[in-house]
Design a protein around this motif. Structure first.
Motif, short mmCIF file in Angstrom:
data_model
loop_
_atom_site.label_atom_id
_atom_site.label_comp_id
_atom_site.label_asym_id
_atom_site.label_seq_id
_atom_site.Cartn_x
_atom_site.Cartn_y
_atom_site.Cartn_z
N ARG A 83 -10.81 3.14 -1.18
CA ARG A 83 -9.49 2.92 -1.80
C ARG A 83 -9.18 3.92 -2.91
O ARG A 83 -8.06 3.94 -3.43
N ARG A 87 0.83 -1.21 0.00
CA ARG A 87 0.00 0.00 0.00
C ARG A 87 0.87 1.26 0.00
O ARG A 87 0.55 2.24 -0.69
N MET A 88 1.95 1.26 0.75
CA MET A 88 2.79 2.45 0.83
C MET A 88 3.46 2.73 -0.51
O MET A 88 3.58 3.90 -0.91
N ARG A 143 -5.97 4.75 -7.38
CA ARG A 143 -6.47 4.11 -6.17
C ARG A 143 -5.41 3.24 -5.51
O ARG A 143 -4.34 2.97 -6.06
N LEU A 144 -5.76 2.77 -4.31
CA LEU A 144 -4.94 1.81 -3.58
C LEU A 144 -5.19 0.40 -4.13
O LEU A 144 -6.15 0.20 -4.89
N GLY A 182 -0.69 6.19 -6.81
CA GLY A 182 -1.87 5.36 -6.95
C GLY A 182 -1.87 4.53 -8.23
O GLY A 182 -1.10 4.76 -9.16
N LEU A 218 -8.01 7.23 -4.39
CA LEU A 218 -7.15 8.33 -3.95
C LEU A 218 -7.44 9.62 -4.72
O LEU A 218 -7.42 10.71 -4.14
N ARG A 249 0.83 4.38 -2.56
CA ARG A 249 0.57 5.75 -2.09
C ARG A 249 1.66 6.71 -2.53
O ARG A 249 1.38 7.82 -3.01
#
Length: 230
Positions: A70, A37-38, A147-148, A45, A72, A41
């Motif tokens: 989710r 996820r990081m 998005r994530l 995305g 972004l 981010r």
């Protein structure tokens, strides 16, 4: 690279291959999820206009619709019924409309006029879209989003065949840098090392910047310039 391969890389890099482990299996799975996820981010995305996450339902009479947590960023929006473009407006950048009845300006956000949706206002409330005009018929909106990741490993029963396939395979091994950053933050006398944690965190962030620059180059096609003769 799947989850098992990244798990094994972490154990090897951290020299934590013999029981009892310094970092439990749940710890490592949690680090993998967070690194995945990081990375997304920090690189802006995952671009998406095809998955179910990129669709938002419009319900007649409802001035708002929920959006997936989710998401972004929303780049563009289109009504699926007639393929008409819906203008995406940030709440902080809203224009004003003139009220002809009372001769005063009012925020577009408060416009409750019924009709086909013309604007999608985002940012006033997390994971909620505000429609203007207020829809008079059910519809669906196709979004172009960043998005994530859509899925993650379950720490309680992880599928070690899980593939981090929403980011390029060339990035997978570098997820271990963030995992090491988190691992050295574990509050334990045998694991805590702020210096190493900071070092691996900076290495990961630097890699994400490089990956972002690479992605920006990929998104833009090469322009061909034709020069006229003398």
């Amino acid at each position: 690279m799947n989850a098992q391969e990244l798990y094994d890389q972490f154990r090897s890099d951290m020299v934590d291959t013999a029981l009892p482990y310094l970092w439990s299996e749940k710890d490592v799975v949690r680090y993998m999820n967070d690194a995945y996820r990081m990375f997304v981010r920090l690189t802006g995305g995952i671009a998406d206009f095809t998955s179910a996450l990129s669709r938002v339902a419009i319900t007649a009479g409802d001035a708002t619709s929920p959006m997936d947590s989710r998401i972004l960023r929303v780049m563009e929006a289109y009504r699926l019924s007639d393929e008409a473009k819906i203008e995406v407006i940030n709440q902080s950048d809203m224009t004003f409309s003139q009220s002809t009845d009372y001769g005063r300006t009012r925020p577009l956000f408060l416009d409750s006029t019924p009709g086909p949706v013309r604007y999608m206002i985002i940012g006033a409330q997390r994971n909620v879209a505000k429609w203007v005009q207020v829809p008079t018929a059910d519809d669906e909106v196709q979004l172009f989003i960043y998005r994530l990741p859509a899925t993650a490993l379950d720490p309680e029963s992880p599928d070690m065949d899980f593939a981090f396939d929403e980011v390029g395979e060339e990035h997978h091994t570098h997820l271990c840098l963030w995992m090491q950053h988190l691992a050295y933050r574990k509050a334990d006398a045998d694991t805590f090392d702020k210096g190493r944690s900071d070092e691996y965190g900076k290495l990961f962030e630097a890699y994400c910047k490089m990956a972002t620059a690479e992605w920006e180059r990929y998104k833009h096609k090469t322009r061909v310039v034709t020069y006229g003769g003398l």
